[in-house]
Design a protein around this motif. Structure first.
Motif, short mmCIF file in Angstrom:
data_model
loop_
_atom_site.label_atom_id
_atom_site.label_comp_id
_atom_site.label_asym_id
_atom_site.label_seq_id
_atom_site.Cartn_x
_atom_site.Cartn_y
_atom_site.Cartn_z
N ASP A 160 0.80 -1.23 -0.12
CA ASP A 160 -0.05 0.08 0.00
C ASP A 160 0.80 1.28 0.00
O ASP A 160 0.44 2.35 -0.51
N ASP A 319 -10.33 4.47 1.51
CA ASP A 319 -10.13 3.01 1.18
C ASP A 319 -10.66 2.42 2.41
O ASP A 319 -10.18 2.53 3.68
N LYS A 321 -9.55 -0.47 3.29
CA LYS A 321 -8.37 -0.93 3.81
C LYS A 321 -7.43 -0.12 4.69
O LYS A 321 -7.34 -0.35 5.74
N ASP A 322 -7.81 1.14 4.58
CA ASP A 322 -7.03 2.11 5.41
C ASP A 322 -8.03 2.07 6.77
O ASP A 322 -7.61 2.41 7.86
#
Length: 387
Positions: A160, A319, A321-322
């Motif tokens: 990332d 995001d 994921k963040d």
């Protein structure tokens, strides 16, 4: 049924040291991977942040690492952030000391001279961020010829953050008969490329905790932008130790000052702060001298502080994921925690994506916070915490 470390093949001296620290039973990722790692197998371990990955690779590393020479360590641990490097060093140093082995950290933001001196004296285990390690290799101060055990930790975060090209350049220089242990919250996409290119017949362990073990409450609170500071103040008062995430460095500094004026002790941690400033901020937060740590995504991985009661997304991440990485600062190792997103009119799409990724429906996302019962937040004494 949980495994003891001795049952997994861990030596008596390391087991005794862990027992003295209150760590008597292996967490799932440790129980799954330690025996294979001790047997010399390449291991791909999938597990969420806070699940005990450091000891999963740290114990085999302490038992298997050889003695390094000046500029030629025998083991390399690659990590994405300075904070994670420092915490792994703190966790591994006492285990390595039992075998007469030494470790050192190598990352940017601090002077290179102490790191060069450590290499010249000889380091057995190097814990390094890719950027600084690449610089040391280019200077000829760090040689990879003798490295026969490599750990890639938080591989998905490395991807990332754009570190994979440097990671590949480093791994290409390590001897081909090395043992490689890779740990990540995901093993697909760019991480799968690392697995296929740099591991030989790896044994894969996918450890995902059952839903019932997730004691984190996720809250999406609709609010006006100008009301967010007041919400943060109230959440810190309610939950105590709180990590607040902002999108920008300037925003983190501004929120820190605003909370100070509101009577809340807070410190910022972001990329414009020196390493010494970041270390002092984290130490003050961990010791309880300040109640709020105001962070950018530099702190979304690699920071572990026991008993963080709440994570606040002051700026909702774009995001999912963040969101997961940030939220992992609370509810670690089975403890309860609360995650609050301050949702403004501009955050609609991001919040929908996050809820979809989490499997939440609108009815499952409460509109106001609930304070977890204190007894739920207390970890079992004999297990202490996941490393």
């Amino acid at each position: 049924m949980q495994s003891t470390f001795s049952e997994l093949g861990v030596s008596a001296d390391l087991t005794a040291t862990l027992n003295k620290r209150g760590i008597t039973e292996a967490f799932p990722i440790q129980a799954a991977t330690i025996a294979d790692a001790l047997a010399g197998r390449d291991v791909s371990g999938k597990a969420p942040t806070g699940s005990g990955k450091t000891l999963a690779f740290g114990i085999p590393l302490a038992m298997r690492v050889g003695k390094g020479k000046p500029a030629k360590p025998r083991a390399l641990v690659l990590v994405p952030t300075r904070e994670l490097a420092a915490q792994i060093q703190a966790e591994l140093a006492p285990l390595l000391a039992l075998r007469g082995r030494r470790s050192a950290t190598f990352y940017g933001g601090v002077g290179m001279v102490p790191q060069l001196k450590a290499l010249s004296r000889g380091v057995d285990v190097a814990i390094a961020c890719p950027g600084r390690l690449g610089d040391l290799i280019q200077r000829g101060a760090f040689r990879l010829d003798d490295v026969d055990l490599v750990v890639v930790d938080e591989a998905d975060r490395m991807a990332d953050m754009g570190f994979l090209p440097e990671v590949k350049r480093i791994l290409d220089k390590v001897r081909p008969d090395r043992q490689t242990l890779l740990f990540s919250a995901t093993l697909d996409g760019a991480v799968d490329v690392l697995v296929r290119r740099y591991q030989k017949d790896p044994v894969r362990h996918d450890v995902t905790p059952p839903e019932r073990e997730d004691n984190t409450t996720h809250v999406f609170l609709d609010t006006k932008r100008e009301a967010r500071v007041d919400h943060v103040r109230d959440l810190v008062v309610e939950h105590g130790s709180t990590v607040v995430f902002c999108r920008t460095k300037h925003g983190a500094d501004r929120l820190t000052k605003q909370l100070g004026r509101a009577g809340i002790s807070a410190v910022p941690i972001h990329g414009n702060r020196s390493q010494a400033q970041r270390d002092r901020a984290l130490a003050a937060f961990a010791a309880g001298r300040v109640k709020a740590l105001i962070a950018t995504d530099v702190a979304a991985r690699g920071i572990h502080v026991d008993d963080v009661g709440c994570v606040v997304h002051f700026d909702v991440p774009a995001d999912p994921k963040d969101y997961v990485h940030r939220s992992g600062r609370t509810g670690r190792a089975g403890a309860a925690g609360t995650v609050v997103s301050l949702v403004t009119e501009a955050d609609g799409k991001a919040v929908r994506d996050i809820k979809r990724a989490l499997g939440l429906t609108a009815s499952e996302a409460p509109e106001r916070t609930r304070r977890p019962d204190n007894s739920q937040r207390r970890r079992p004494r004999q297990r202490r915490r996941a490393a």
